[in-house]
Scaffold this motif. Structure first.
Motif, PDB file in Angstrom:
ATOM      1  N   SER A   4       0.818  -1.206   0.000  1.00  0.00           N
ATOM      2  CA  SER A   4       0.000   0.000   0.000  1.00  0.00           C
ATOM      3  C   SER A   4       0.856   1.262   0.000  1.00  0.00           C
ATOM      4  O   SER A   4       0.407   2.317  -0.410  1.00  0.00           O
ATOM      5  CB  SER A   4      -0.932  -0.001   1.206  1.00  0.00           C
ATOM      6  OG  SER A   4      -0.169  -0.089   2.378  1.00  0.00           O
ATOM      7  N   ARG A   5       2.116   1.148   0.455  1.00  0.00           N
ATOM      8  CA  ARG A   5       2.967   2.349   0.460  1.00  0.00           C
ATOM      9  C   ARG A   5       4.139   2.226  -0.497  1.00  0.00           C
ATOM     10  O   ARG A   5       5.031   3.061  -0.510  1.00  0.00           O
ATOM     11  CB  ARG A   5       3.479   2.630   1.867  1.00  0.00           C
ATOM     12  CG  ARG A   5       2.334   3.039   2.771  1.00  0.00           C
ATOM     13  CD  ARG A   5       2.769   3.809   3.982  1.00  0.00           C
ATOM     14  NE  ARG A   5       1.578   4.159   4.735  1.00  0.00           N
ATOM     15  CZ  ARG A   5       1.168   3.491   5.810  1.00  0.00           C
ATOM     16  NH1 ARG A   5       1.855   2.485   6.268  1.00  0.00           N
ATOM     17  NH2 ARG A   5       0.063   3.854   6.425  1.00  0.00           N
ATOM     18  N   VAL A   6       4.159   1.144  -1.250  1.00  0.00           N
ATOM     19  CA  VAL A   6       5.214   0.975  -2.251  1.00  0.00           C
ATOM     20  C   VAL A   6       4.551   0.712  -3.604  1.00  0.00           C
ATOM     21  O   VAL A   6       3.786  -0.235  -3.750  1.00  0.00           O
ATOM     22  CB  VAL A   6       6.156  -0.199  -1.899  1.00  0.00           C
ATOM     23  CG1 VAL A   6       7.237  -0.332  -2.965  1.00  0.00           C
ATOM     24  CG2 VAL A   6       6.776   0.011  -0.538  1.00  0.00           C
ATOM     25  N   THR A   7       4.825   1.597  -4.549  1.00  0.00           N
ATOM     26  CA  THR A   7       4.234   1.473  -5.875  1.00  0.00           C
ATOM     27  C   THR A   7       5.285   0.944  -6.839  1.00  0.00           C
ATOM     28  O   THR A   7       6.402   1.442  -6.869  1.00  0.00           O
ATOM     29  CB  THR A   7       3.767   2.853  -6.356  1.00  0.00           C
ATOM     30  OG1 THR A   7       2.774   3.333  -5.469  1.00  0.00           O
ATOM     31  CG2 THR A   7       3.189   2.768  -7.753  1.00  0.00           C
ATOM     32  N   LEU A   8       4.899  -0.065  -7.602  1.00  0.00           N
ATOM     33  CA  LEU A   8       5.820  -0.609  -8.600  1.00  0.00           C
ATOM     34  C   LEU A   8       5.317  -0.251  -9.989  1.00  0.00           C
ATOM     35  O   LEU A   8       4.175  -0.539 -10.333  1.00  0.00           O
ATOM     36  CB  LEU A   8       5.906  -2.133  -8.437  1.00  0.00           C
ATOM     37  CG  LEU A   8       6.731  -2.889  -9.478  1.00  0.00           C
ATOM     38  CD1 LEU A   8       8.184  -2.464  -9.436  1.00  0.00           C
ATOM     39  CD2 LEU A   8       6.624  -4.390  -9.250  1.00  0.00           C
ATOM     40  N   SER A   9       6.137   0.405 -10.783  1.00  0.00           N
ATOM     41  CA  SER A   9       5.803   0.717 -12.165  1.00  0.00           C
ATOM     42  C   SER A   9       6.796   0.007 -13.054  1.00  0.00           C
ATOM     43  O   SER A   9       7.993   0.092 -12.826  1.00  0.00           O
ATOM     44  CB  SER A   9       5.885   2.221 -12.420  1.00  0.00           C
ATOM     45  OG  SER A   9       5.109   2.908 -11.475  1.00  0.00           O
ATOM     46  N   ALA A  10       6.270  -0.684 -14.063  1.00  0.00           N
ATOM     47  CA  ALA A  10       7.158  -1.474 -14.916  1.00  0.00           C
ATOM     48  C   ALA A  10       6.535  -1.604 -16.288  1.00  0.00           C
ATOM     49  O   ALA A  10       5.344  -1.335 -16.455  1.00  0.00           O
ATOM     50  CB  ALA A  10       7.372  -2.849 -14.293  1.00  0.00           C
ATOM     51  N   PRO A  11       7.299  -2.004 -17.291  1.00  0.00           N
ATOM     52  CA  PRO A  11       6.722  -2.236 -18.617  1.00  0.00           C
ATOM     53  C   PRO A  11       5.721  -3.385 -18.576  1.00  0.00           C
ATOM     54  O   PRO A  11       5.704  -4.171 -17.630  1.00  0.00           O
ATOM     55  CB  PRO A  11       7.937  -2.630 -19.476  1.00  0.00           C
ATOM     56  CG  PRO A  11       9.134  -2.244 -18.697  1.00  0.00           C
ATOM     57  CD  PRO A  11       8.737  -2.265 -17.268  1.00  0.00           C
ATOM     58  N   GLY A  12       4.909  -3.476 -19.613  1.00  0.00           N
ATOM     59  CA  GLY A  12       3.923  -4.547 -19.677  1.00  0.00           C
ATOM     60  C   GLY A  12       4.513  -5.869 -20.131  1.00  0.00           C
ATOM     61  O   GLY A  12       3.850  -6.892 -20.068  1.00  0.00           O
ATOM     62  N   THR A  13       5.750  -5.848 -20.592  1.00  0.00           N
ATOM     63  CA  THR A  13       6.384  -7.072 -21.082  1.00  0.00           C
ATOM     64  C   THR A  13       7.497  -7.483 -20.120  1.00  0.00           C
ATOM     65  O   THR A  13       8.033  -6.648 -19.387  1.00  0.00           O
ATOM     66  CB  THR A  13       6.989  -6.837 -22.475  1.00  0.00           C
ATOM     67  OG1 THR A  13       7.717  -5.607 -22.442  1.00  0.00           O
ATOM     68  CG2 THR A  13       5.903  -6.737 -23.529  1.00  0.00           C
ATOM     69  N   PRO A  14       7.853  -8.783 -20.097  1.00  0.00           N
ATOM     70  CA  PRO A  14       8.863  -9.248 -19.146  1.00  0.00           C
ATOM     71  C   PRO A  14      10.194  -8.502 -19.292  1.00  0.00           C
ATOM     72  O   PRO A  14      10.619  -8.192 -20.400  1.00  0.00           O
ATOM     73  CB  PRO A  14       9.041 -10.722 -19.508  1.00  0.00           C
ATOM     74  CG  PRO A  14       7.769 -11.112 -20.178  1.00  0.00           C
ATOM     75  CD  PRO A  14       7.285  -9.888 -20.884  1.00  0.00           C
ATOM     76  N   VAL A  15      10.808  -8.200 -18.153  1.00  0.00           N
ATOM     77  CA  VAL A  15      12.130  -7.570 -18.151  1.00  0.00           C
ATOM     78  C   VAL A  15      13.109  -8.660 -17.756  1.00  0.00           C
ATOM     79  O   VAL A  15      13.264  -8.987 -16.585  1.00  0.00           O
ATOM     80  CB  VAL A  15      12.184  -6.414 -17.132  1.00  0.00           C
ATOM     81  CG1 VAL A  15      13.560  -5.764 -17.140  1.00  0.00           C
ATOM     82  CG2 VAL A  15      11.116  -5.393 -17.442  1.00  0.00           C
TER      83      VAL A  15
END
Lengths: 399, 240
Positions: free
Chosen positions: A277-288
Motif C-alpha cells: 500500500s505504500r510501495v508502488t511498482l511501475s514497470a513495462p507490460g512485457t517481461p524484463v
C-alpha cells in the motif's frame, strides 16, 4: 464392456470397429460364394451346397444392421453366426467329394469364418476371439478328418489374427476410457477454476473497497484498510500464479536458490512482492529479463533500498519503484517522498552511516558491472538509481 | 501489481467544470457494490450520473442515449473484455471520454485500453478525492496518469522502438518520445505530481501536462494507424 451406452463420444473407437466387422462379413461372404461357384463342379451335392450358401447369404445380409453397432449386437447373434459357419465347415465334408476334400478344397464358408472370429474379438477382446478361433479350427480338423499342415497353418493364423485384434480392441477401449476420464477431470477442473476466479474476484473487490473506505474514515479503520489492500495484492499475485500457467511468468516465482543461475528471470516478478500500500511498482507490460543471478542481485538491492526508505524516511513514507528496460541496460529507480537531503547533507549522512545500506547496494551493483547513484533534494525525497548493463551481465554469467 | 496513489497533482473541485453544466458520468462495473459506491460518491460531489451498466454490451448499448461526458469503466467485465468496450465506445460520435477504474494487477489490459482511446486510469483503491479529481480532469480531456501507467507507457515506447520493422512494409515508423517527454514520464512514474515535476524541470504545470498528453496522443494515433493498416491489408487479402 457391459452396456452399449458408452462409445458415443467423438473419439470413440467402437463405431469404426463395428462398421469394419459388418463390411468384413459382406466381403468375405462374396469371396466364399465366388470360391464355391468355382468349385461347385467338385461337389457331390451341389444343390444342397448352394442351399447352404443361400442361407449364409441371407443371414449375412439380414444381420448387416445387427452387426454394425455394438448396441444392436449381442452374444447370441455372435454365437448364432459361429454356429452357422461351423455347420458350413462340417457340411463341406458331407456335400463335397472326399477326393476334393483331401485335395485341399476350401470349406463352404472359407474366410467368412474369420469374420465371425473378428466379431468375437471386437465384442469381447482376445479371449472370446481365441475361443471362437479354436472352435472354427476344431471344425476344420473335423472336416478334413485329420490334422494337415496347411490346416494347422490356417488355424494358427486365424487364432493369431483373432487374438491380436481382440487385444488391440481391449487396449483401444481402455485408453478410450482413460481419455474420457481425463476429459471429465479436465472439465471439472476448468469449472472449478472458473468458480474460483469468480469467488476470488468478489473477495478482491471487497478488499479493495475496505481499503478505499478505510482510508476515508481514517483512524483505526485506515489501518484495517491498509491491511486489506495488502491482502488484496497478495491474493491477486497468488491467483495470477495459480490460474495462469505461463512459463515465462512461472519460472521467476520459484524459490531463487534452486534455479539455474544463468536462466533469465523476469525482474518484474521478483519485485512484485515488494509492492504494497505504500510501495508502488511501475514497470513495462512485457517481461524484463535478466540472467538469474543478476536479477536476484538487483532485486535484493532494490529490496534494500525500499527497506532503507522505511527505516529513514519513516513508516508513512511512500516509495515508488520504476523498472525500465532499455536496450543496453536495465534501470531501476527507487524514490521516496521523505524529507530528503540537501547535496551537502548527503555526504554527511553517508558518513554518519545513515546511508549505510547504500554501501551494500553499491557493492551489489558493482559486482554486476553496474552503478548505483543516490540523489536527493530537500523536500523532494531521496532517489536511488540502479543501472545494470545487459552485455556485461550476460558475459559475466556465461562463464 | 500494486496499489498506486495518483502521482499527478491538481486540486479537488466540484463535480462540474466551472460555471457550466454538471459533468455527465456513466459508471460501468459488474460489481453492484462498486457501481453504487462510485455512483453515490460522484452524485454527492455534484456530478450527474446519467447511466450505470453492469456489463459491456449494456454499456455500449446505453452509451449513445446517455451522452455521458465521462465513462468510468471497469476493465474486468463478464461478457466483453473491457478493452473491447472502450474501443466500441470510442466509435460513437461524439465519443465519451473514458476513465479506466480498475483493480490493480491488470496492467496489460490497462495499456491496451489507453492505447485504444481511454483518457486515464485510476486504481480502484484510490480515495474518493482522487476519483473525483480524476473524473473532473478526464471531463476536460486531461490525461489521468498513475505512476504505474507511466511505467507501462514508457515500456510500450521502448517495445515499439525495439520492434524490427519488416523490410518493405507499409507500417508507419514507431512513435518516439522526445527527450523532454521521456523525462516527464519517468518523473510521473516515480510518483511526482505535475507541480513537483514542473518545479524540477523549470516548466509550467500546464506544459508538463501537455507533455504527458502528447505521449498518450502519439500512442493512440499509432494504434489507430496500425488498426487501419491492418484492416486495409486484411480487406485487400480477402478480395484477392
Amino acid at each position: 464392456m457391459g452396456t452399449g451406452k458408452r462409445a458415443t463420444g467423438v473419439f470413440s473407437v467402437e463405431q469404426p470397429l463395428w462398421r469394419a466387422v459388418a463390411a468384413f462379413r459382406l466381403l468375405t461372404l462374396l469371396y466364399a460364394v465366388g470360391r464355391y461357384a468355382g468349385n461347385s463342379d467338385h461337389y457331390a451335392h451341389p444343390a444342397a451346397a448352394w442351399a447352404y450358401m443361400a442361407v449364409l447369404a441371407v443371414w449375412t445380409f439380414a444381420t448387416v444392421r445387427v452387426f454394425s453397432t455394438k448396441a444392436r449386437c449381442g452374444w447370441w447373434w455372435l454365437w448364432a453366426d459361429l454356429a452357422l459357419v461351423v455347420a458350413g465347415i462340417l457340411l463341406t465334408r458331407s456335400l463335397d467329394q472326399a477326393v476334393s476334400v483331401d485335395a485341399n478344397d476350401v470349406t463352404l464358408p472359407t474366410v467368412r469364418a474369420a469374420a465371425t472370429v473378428l466379431g468375437f474379438a471386437v465384442m469381447g477382446g482376445w479371449r472370446p476371439a481365441a475361443l471362437a478361433g479354436l472352435l472354427v479350427g476344431v471344425a476344420n480338423i473335423g472336416e478334413r478328418g485329420r490334422v494337415t499342415s496347411s490346416n494347422a497353418h490356417n488355424i494358427v493364423l486365424l487364432m493369431l489374427a483373432g487374438v491380436a485384434i481382440g487385444y488391440v480392441v481391449e487396449l483401444a477401449r481402455a485408453s478410450e476410457q482413460t481419455l474420457a476420464r481425463a476429459l471429465e477431470i479436465q472439465a471439472a477442473t476448468r469449472e472449478r477454476e472458473r468458480l474460483a476466479r469468480d469467488i476470488h474476484d468478489g473477495v478482491l473487490q471487497v478488499l479493495a473497497m475496505v481499503q478505499r473506505r478505510g482510508a476515508e474514515v481514517g483512524g483505526e479503520a485506515e489501518e484495517i484498510g491498509r491491511m486489506a489492500g495488502e491482502q488484496e495484492i497478495a491474493l491477486r499475485a497468488l491467483i495470477a500464479e495459480g490460474l495462469v500457467p505461463n512459463a515465462s511468468y512461472e519460472a521467476p516465482r520459484r524459490p531463487l536458490h534452486h534455479q539455474d543461475p544463468g536462466e533469465p528471470q523476469d525482474l518484474r516478478a521478483l519485485l512484485t512482492p515488494l509492492a504494497g500500500s505504500r510501495v508502488t511498482l511501475s514497470a513495462p507490460g512485457t517481461p524484463v529479463l535478466l540472467p538469474g543471478r543478476a536479477a536476484d542481485e538487483l532485486s535484493a538491492a532494490v529490496g534494500a533500498a525500499v527497506d532503507n526508505v522505511r527505516k529513514h524516511a519513516g513508516e508513512r513514507a511512500h516509495a515508488w519503484i520504476l523498472v525500465e528496460d532499455e536496450p543496453g541496460e536495465v534501470v531501476v529507480s527507487v524514490r521516496d517522498d521523505g524529507p530528503g537531503f540537501t547535496p551537502d547533507r548527503l555526504g554527511q549522512a553517508e558518513q554518519e552511516g545513515r546511508l549505510g545500506v547504500s554501501q551494500s547496494i553499491r557493492g551489489r551493483l558493482r559486482d554486476l558491472g553496474g552503478s548505483a547513484e543516490i540523489s536527493s533534494a530537500a523536500g523532494q525525497g531521496t532517489e536511488v538509481e540502479l543501472r545494470v548493463p545487459r552485455q556485461r551481465v550476460e558475459r559475466g554469467s556465461g562463464q | 501489481m500494486t496499489s498506486e496513489g495518483t502521482g499527478s497533482g491538481g486540486t479537488t473541485g466540484e463535480g462540474a467544470v466551472e460555471g457550466q453544466q454538471p459533468i455527465r458520468v456513466m459508471v460501468v462495473d459488474d460489481h453492484p457494490m462498486w457501481r453504487e459506491a462510485v455512483a453515490r460518491d460522484l452524485g454527492d460531489a455534484g456530478c450527474r450520473v446519467v447511466a450505470t451498466a453492469g456489463d459491456g454490451r449494456e454499456a455500449v448499448r446505453r452509451a449513445p442515449a446517455a451522452a455521458a461526458d465521462v465513462v468510468v469503466l471497469d476493465l474486468n467485465l463478464p461478457d466483453l473484455p473491457g478493452v473491447e468496450v472502450c474501443r466500441q465506445l470510442m466509435a460513437h460520435d461524439p465519443a465519451p471520454r473514458v476513465l479506466v477504474l480498475s483493480a490493480s494487477g491488470e496492467h496489460a489490459d490497462v495499456l491496451e485500453a489507453v492505447k485504444s482511446g481511454a483518457t486515464g486510469y485510476l486504481v480502484k483503491s484510490a480515495s474518493r478525492e482522487e476519483l473525483l479529481d480524476a473524473v473532473r480532469r478526464t471531463a476536460v480531456g486531461d490525461p489521468v496518469f498513475t505512476p504505474g501507467l507511466a511505467g507501462l507507457v514508457l515500456g510500450e515506447y521502448r517495445r515499439l522502438a525495439a520492434e524490427p520493422v519488416p523490410a518493405g512494409s507499409r507500417s508507419p515508423a514507431a512513435p518516439q518520445l522526445t527527450e523532454r517527454e521521456t523525462e516527464v514520464l519517468r518523473l510521473v512514474a516515480k510518483g511526482l505530481a505535475y507541480r513537483q515535476i514542473a518545479d524540477r524541470l523549470v516548466l509550467s504545470p500546464r506544459t508538463v501536462q501537455n507533455h504527458v498528453q502528447n505521449t498518450l496522443g502519439k500512442l493512440q494515433l499509432h494504434n489507430r494507424v496500425e488498426l487501419v493498416r491492418y484492416a486495409i491489408e486484411r480487406g485487400l487479402d480477402d478480395e484477392g
